[in-house]
Write a protein that holds these residues in place. Structure first.
Motif, PDB file in Angstrom:
ATOM      1  N   LEU A 103       2.515 -20.215 -56.969  1.00 37.58           N
ATOM      2  CA  LEU A 103       1.223 -19.926 -57.583  1.00 37.58           C
ATOM      3  C   LEU A 103       0.586 -21.203 -58.123  1.00 37.58           C
ATOM      4  N   ARG A 104       1.360 -22.013 -58.811  1.00 36.45           N
ATOM      5  CA  ARG A 104       0.856 -23.267 -59.387  1.00 36.45           C
ATOM      6  C   ARG A 104       0.367 -24.214 -58.297  1.00 36.45           C
ATOM      7  N   LEU A 105       1.173 -24.417 -57.271  1.00 41.18           N
ATOM      8  CA  LEU A 105       0.781 -25.316 -56.198  1.00 41.18           C
ATOM      9  C   LEU A 105      -0.399 -24.759 -55.403  1.00 41.18           C
ATOM     10  N   GLY A 106      -0.445 -23.447 -55.242  1.00 35.75           N
ATOM     11  CA  GLY A 106      -1.577 -22.834 -54.556  1.00 35.75           C
ATOM     12  C   GLY A 106      -2.872 -23.021 -55.320  1.00 35.75           C
ATOM     13  N   LEU A 107      -2.832 -22.830 -56.633  1.00 29.13           N
ATOM     14  CA  LEU A 107      -4.034 -23.023 -57.443  1.00 29.13           C
ATOM     15  C   LEU A 107      -4.471 -24.486 -57.448  1.00 29.13           C
ATOM     16  N   LEU A 108      -3.530 -25.400 -57.520  1.00 28.89           N
ATOM     17  CA  LEU A 108      -3.877 -26.823 -57.459  1.00 28.89           C
ATOM     18  C   LEU A 108      -4.516 -27.184 -56.123  1.00 28.89           C
ATOM     19  N   THR A 109      -3.981 -26.649 -55.047  1.00 32.04           N
ATOM     20  CA  THR A 109      -4.527 -26.935 -53.725  1.00 32.04           C
ATOM     21  C   THR A 109      -5.918 -26.334 -53.568  1.00 32.04           C
ATOM     22  N   VAL A 110      -6.102 -25.107 -54.003  1.00 28.30           N
ATOM     23  CA  VAL A 110      -7.416 -24.469 -53.912  1.00 28.30           C
ATOM     24  C   VAL A 110      -8.424 -25.229 -54.776  1.00 28.30           C
ATOM     25  N   GLY A 111      -8.027 -25.639 -55.964  1.00 29.73           N
ATOM     26  CA  GLY A 111      -8.916 -26.423 -56.817  1.00 29.73           C
ATOM     27  C   GLY A 111      -9.330 -27.722 -56.153  1.00 29.73           C
ATOM     28  N   GLY A 112      -8.394 -28.375 -55.497  1.00 30.84           N
ATOM     29  CA  GLY A 112      -8.717 -29.606 -54.783  1.00 30.84           C
ATOM     30  C   GLY A 112      -9.631 -29.372 -53.603  1.00 30.84           C
ATOM     31  N   LEU A 113      -9.431 -28.257 -52.910  1.00 34.32           N
ATOM     32  CA  LEU A 113     -10.306 -27.937 -51.778  1.00 34.32           C
ATOM     33  C   LEU A 113     -11.714 -27.577 -52.232  1.00 34.32           C
ATOM     34  N   VAL A 114     -11.835 -26.965 -53.390  1.00 37.17           N
ATOM     35  CA  VAL A 114     -13.161 -26.672 -53.952  1.00 37.17           C
ATOM     36  C   VAL A 114     -13.817 -27.970 -54.432  1.00 37.17           C
ATOM     37  N   PHE A 115     -13.022 -28.888 -54.942  1.00 34.66           N
ATOM     38  CA  PHE A 115     -13.543 -30.164 -55.417  1.00 34.66           C
ATOM     39  C   PHE A 115     -14.122 -30.995 -54.279  1.00 34.66           C
ATOM     40  N   LEU A 116     -13.542 -30.924 -53.094  1.00 34.86           N
ATOM     41  CA  LEU A 116     -13.933 -31.767 -51.972  1.00 34.86           C
ATOM     42  C   LEU A 116     -15.414 -31.636 -51.598  1.00 34.86           C
ATOM     43  N   PRO A 117     -15.949 -30.442 -51.347  1.00 33.53           N
ATOM     44  CA  PRO A 117     -17.383 -30.371 -51.026  1.00 33.53           C
ATOM     45  C   PRO A 117     -18.277 -30.736 -52.211  1.00 33.53           C
ATOM     46  N   TRP A 118     -17.824 -30.427 -53.426  1.00 32.90           N
ATOM     47  CA  TRP A 118     -18.611 -30.778 -54.610  1.00 32.90           C
ATOM     48  C   TRP A 118     -18.725 -32.293 -54.732  1.00 32.90           C
ATOM     49  N   ALA A 119     -17.624 -32.995 -54.571  1.00 31.47           N
ATOM     50  CA  ALA A 119     -17.630 -34.456 -54.671  1.00 31.47           C
ATOM     51  C   ALA A 119     -18.437 -35.075 -53.533  1.00 31.47           C
TER      52      ALA A 119
END
Length: 67
Positions: free
Chosen positions: A43-59
């Motif tokens: 769960l922790r690694l999944g949330l971190l990965t999803v957060g990073g994937l959401v960050f990518l288009p924003w950045a």
């Protein structure tokens, strides 16, 4: 100013690249050790990965990942 850009902007760009690298490292670690992980680790690694994937288009939208 450094390289024609404000130093604060360069710091933000560096942090954005570091966040993307950390996301890739997290996803690879998750994949490599998926059999040994507990539910909370997944769960922790999944949330971190999803957060990073959401960050990518924003950045990318804000130009943080542009040279």
């Amino acid at each position: 100013m450094l390289i024609g850009r404000p130093v604060a902007w360069l710091v933000l760009q560096f942090l954005a690249v570091a966040a993307v690298v950390a996301t890739v490292a997290t996803a690879l670690s998750w994949r490599r050790h998926r059999r040994d992980l507990t539910y909370s680790d997944r769960l922790r690694l999944g949330l971190l990965t999803v957060g990073g994937l959401v960050f990518l288009p924003w950045a990318t939208y804000w130009g943080l990942l542009m040279p």
